[in-house]
Scaffold this active site. Structure first.
Site, PDB file in Angstrom:
ATOM      1  N   ASP A   1     -59.973 -77.978  82.007  1.00  0.00           N
ATOM      2  CA  ASP A   1     -59.105 -76.798  82.044  1.00  0.00           C
ATOM      3  C   ASP A   1     -57.793 -76.991  81.286  1.00  0.00           C
ATOM      4  O   ASP A   1     -57.239 -78.093  81.249  1.00  0.00           O
ATOM      5  CB  ASP A   1     -58.798 -76.464  83.511  1.00  0.00           C
ATOM      6  CG  ASP A   1     -58.296 -75.050  83.693  1.00  0.00           C
ATOM      7  OD1 ASP A   1     -58.865 -74.138  83.061  1.00  0.00           O
ATOM      8  OD2 ASP A   1     -57.355 -74.844  84.476  1.00  0.00           O
ATOM      9  N   HIS A   2     -57.287 -75.886  80.722  1.00  0.00           N
ATOM     10  CA  HIS A   2     -55.988 -75.840  80.042  1.00  0.00           C
ATOM     11  C   HIS A   2     -55.820 -76.981  79.045  1.00  0.00           C
ATOM     12  O   HIS A   2     -54.822 -77.708  79.052  1.00  0.00           O
ATOM     13  CB  HIS A   2     -54.845 -75.850  81.066  1.00  0.00           C
ATOM     14  CG  HIS A   2     -54.581 -74.498  81.657  1.00  0.00           C
ATOM     15  ND1 HIS A   2     -54.094 -73.452  80.907  1.00  0.00           N
ATOM     16  CD2 HIS A   2     -54.752 -74.031  82.911  1.00  0.00           C
ATOM     17  CE1 HIS A   2     -53.972 -72.385  81.686  1.00  0.00           C
ATOM     18  NE2 HIS A   2     -54.375 -72.702  82.902  1.00  0.00           N
TER      19      HIS A   2
ATOM     20  N   ASP B   1     -56.592 -73.895  75.546  1.00  0.00           N
ATOM     21  CA  ASP B   1     -55.371 -73.109  75.755  1.00  0.00           C
ATOM     22  C   ASP B   1     -54.456 -73.168  74.542  1.00  0.00           C
ATOM     23  O   ASP B   1     -53.688 -74.108  74.359  1.00  0.00           O
ATOM     24  CB  ASP B   1     -54.643 -73.634  76.999  1.00  0.00           C
ATOM     25  CG  ASP B   1     -53.475 -72.751  77.417  1.00  0.00           C
ATOM     26  OD1 ASP B   1     -53.194 -71.765  76.700  1.00  0.00           O
ATOM     27  OD2 ASP B   1     -52.857 -73.043  78.448  1.00  0.00           O
TER      28      ASP B   1
ATOM     29  N   GLU C   1     -57.259 -68.042  76.553  1.00  0.00           N
ATOM     30  CA  GLU C   1     -56.262 -67.208  77.230  1.00  0.00           C
ATOM     31  C   GLU C   1     -55.522 -66.348  76.208  1.00  0.00           C
ATOM     32  O   GLU C   1     -55.144 -66.822  75.143  1.00  0.00           O
ATOM     33  CB  GLU C   1     -55.259 -68.088  77.983  1.00  0.00           C
ATOM     34  CG  GLU C   1     -54.179 -67.302  78.728  1.00  0.00           C
ATOM     35  CD  GLU C   1     -53.247 -68.212  79.519  1.00  0.00           C
ATOM     36  OE1 GLU C   1     -52.037 -67.930  79.536  1.00  0.00           O
ATOM     37  OE2 GLU C   1     -53.725 -69.206  80.112  1.00  0.00           O
TER      38      GLU C   1
ATOM     39  N   HIS D   1     -49.071 -69.239  87.714  1.00  0.00           N
ATOM     40  CA  HIS D   1     -49.415 -70.578  88.167  1.00  0.00           C
ATOM     41  C   HIS D   1     -48.368 -71.122  89.134  1.00  0.00           C
ATOM     42  O   HIS D   1     -47.214 -70.698  89.117  1.00  0.00           O
ATOM     43  CB  HIS D   1     -49.503 -71.543  86.976  1.00  0.00           C
ATOM     44  CG  HIS D   1     -50.592 -71.225  86.007  1.00  0.00           C
ATOM     45  ND1 HIS D   1     -50.388 -70.450  84.894  1.00  0.00           N
ATOM     46  CD2 HIS D   1     -51.901 -71.574  85.982  1.00  0.00           C
ATOM     47  CE1 HIS D   1     -51.518 -70.341  84.215  1.00  0.00           C
ATOM     48  NE2 HIS D   1     -52.449 -71.013  84.854  1.00  0.00           N
TER      49      HIS D   1
ATOM     50  N   GLY E   1     -53.940 -68.661  88.212  1.00  0.00           N
ATOM     51  CA  GLY E   1     -52.843 -68.545  89.166  1.00  0.00           C
ATOM     52  C   GLY E   1     -53.207 -67.778  90.423  1.00  0.00           C
ATOM     53  O   GLY E   1     -52.361 -67.103  91.019  1.00  0.00           O
TER      54      GLY E   1
ATOM     55  N   THR F   1     -53.002 -74.635  93.201  1.00  0.00           N
ATOM     56  CA  THR F   1     -51.841 -74.935  94.050  1.00  0.00           C
ATOM     57  C   THR F   1     -52.150 -74.782  95.526  1.00  0.00           C
ATOM     58  O   THR F   1     -51.614 -75.545  96.362  1.00  0.00           O
ATOM     59  CB  THR F   1     -50.656 -74.031  93.658  1.00  0.00           C
ATOM     60  OG1 THR F   1     -50.332 -74.273  92.284  1.00  0.00           O
ATOM     61  CG2 THR F   1     -49.429 -74.316  94.510  1.00  0.00           C
TER      62      THR F   1
END
Length: 305
Positions: free
Chosen positions: A104-105, A126, A156, A203, A232, A256
């Site tokens: 991810d990212h 990303d 994104e 996020h 997020g 999170t």
């Protein structure tokens, strides 16, 4: 169970949405515009306990899930992907739940290429910090590389705040929201398999107070030919998540919320017994707290009360 590909899980979610009952009037969509309760949740892995909790939570909820490792998590592990990827994949394979492994990212081209051969069936590349033309060029190159190796690529467009200490951003802040027409052009130009869009989530939120732009979600779903991703999601209330999935969001990213559950349980145990030095004593309740959080999100996205 063998690892399932992210593309398979997303496709199954889209198919489930297509056969789900029509949306209620409260969801503000028509039957042909909506996407039902066909969501799939992707949870961030930082430690082995995260991976174990995600697998256990998926088993408890009786639903599939995606285990995703971010570039920041790789940095936490000294910039070495292999060990955390191998451990996460081993946990997933030992589980009875259908699970996939996602990177991810990813901003680093080197890390993108490291995904090949480490068990990842998908990568979120990303380039959102770049201007539009540079984002398109970099993402198209990543897609070409990934598709040549059978790797599903997410990207994104727009700006989802809260990354790397950035402040959260509102759904209506100028220049923040994903424009549907631009999204269509972006998907056509890059060939991405899924698109993360900016619709009001952020996020790193530790309270669940984000309000999504549901009108925009509907417009994006009607315009964009690939599955939509909500980043997020930890800061989004249950009702907002249900409504977003009904309107057309497919992949729901959660990170999170797991850390909040983990740290809260560990902190409570250590406060009650400050002389504890055996990490197993506080990691066990911390892992269990994450397991409960995973199961709860999976039930929400699955349309359960």
């Amino acid at each position: 169970m063998p690892l399932v590909s992210t593309g398979e899980l997303v496709a199954a979610a889209v198919a489930a949405a297509a056969t789900a009952p029509a949306a209620s009037a409260s969801a503000s969509t028509s039957a042909e515009d909506r996407s039902g309760h066909g969501g799939i949740v992707a949870f961030n892995v930082i430690t082995l306990e995260h991976a174990e909790a995600i697998a256990a939570g998926a088993e408890r909820a009786g639903r599939p899930a995606i285990l995703q490792i971010s570039e920041n998590a790789v940095k936490f592990h000294g910039g070495r992907l292999t060990a955390i990827a191998a451990a996460t994949a081993a946990v997933a394979r030992a589980s009875d739940a259908p699970l996939s492994l996602h990177l991810d990212h990813v901003e680093s081209a080197e890390l993108l290429r490291a995904a090949d051969g480490e068990g990842f069936s998908s990568v979120m590349f990303d380039a959102s910090k770049l201007d539009y033309d540079a984002n398109v060029a970099a993402t198209a190159e990543a897609v070409a590389w990934g598709h040549a190796r059978g790797i599903w690529i997410e990207a994104e467009l727009g700006k989802v705040g809260g990354k790397d200490g950035e402040p959260p951003l509102g759904a209506h802040a100028p220049g923040v929201r994903t424009d549907p027409a631009e999204a269509v052009a972006y998907v056509r130009a890059t060939g991405v398999d899924a698109l993360a869009v900016a619709v009001g989530s952020s996020h790193a939120m530790t309270d669940r107070t984000a309000a999504l732009d549901h009108e925009l979600i509907g417009a994006l779903r009607r315009a964009v030919p690939v599955p939509l991703v909500l980043h997020g999601s930890s800061g989004v209330p249950d009702a907002e998540i249900r409504r977003a999935v009904t309107a057309g969001m497919v992949k729901i990213n959660v990170g999170t919320a797991l850390n909040t559950a983990f740290t809260g349980a560990a902190r409570a145990y250590l406060a009650a017994d400050p002389k504890t030095v055996d990490p197993r004593k506080y990691l066990a309740p911390a892992r269990e707290a994450m397991t409960g959080t995973v199961a709860a999100f999976l039930k929400v996205v699955g349309g359960e009360p």
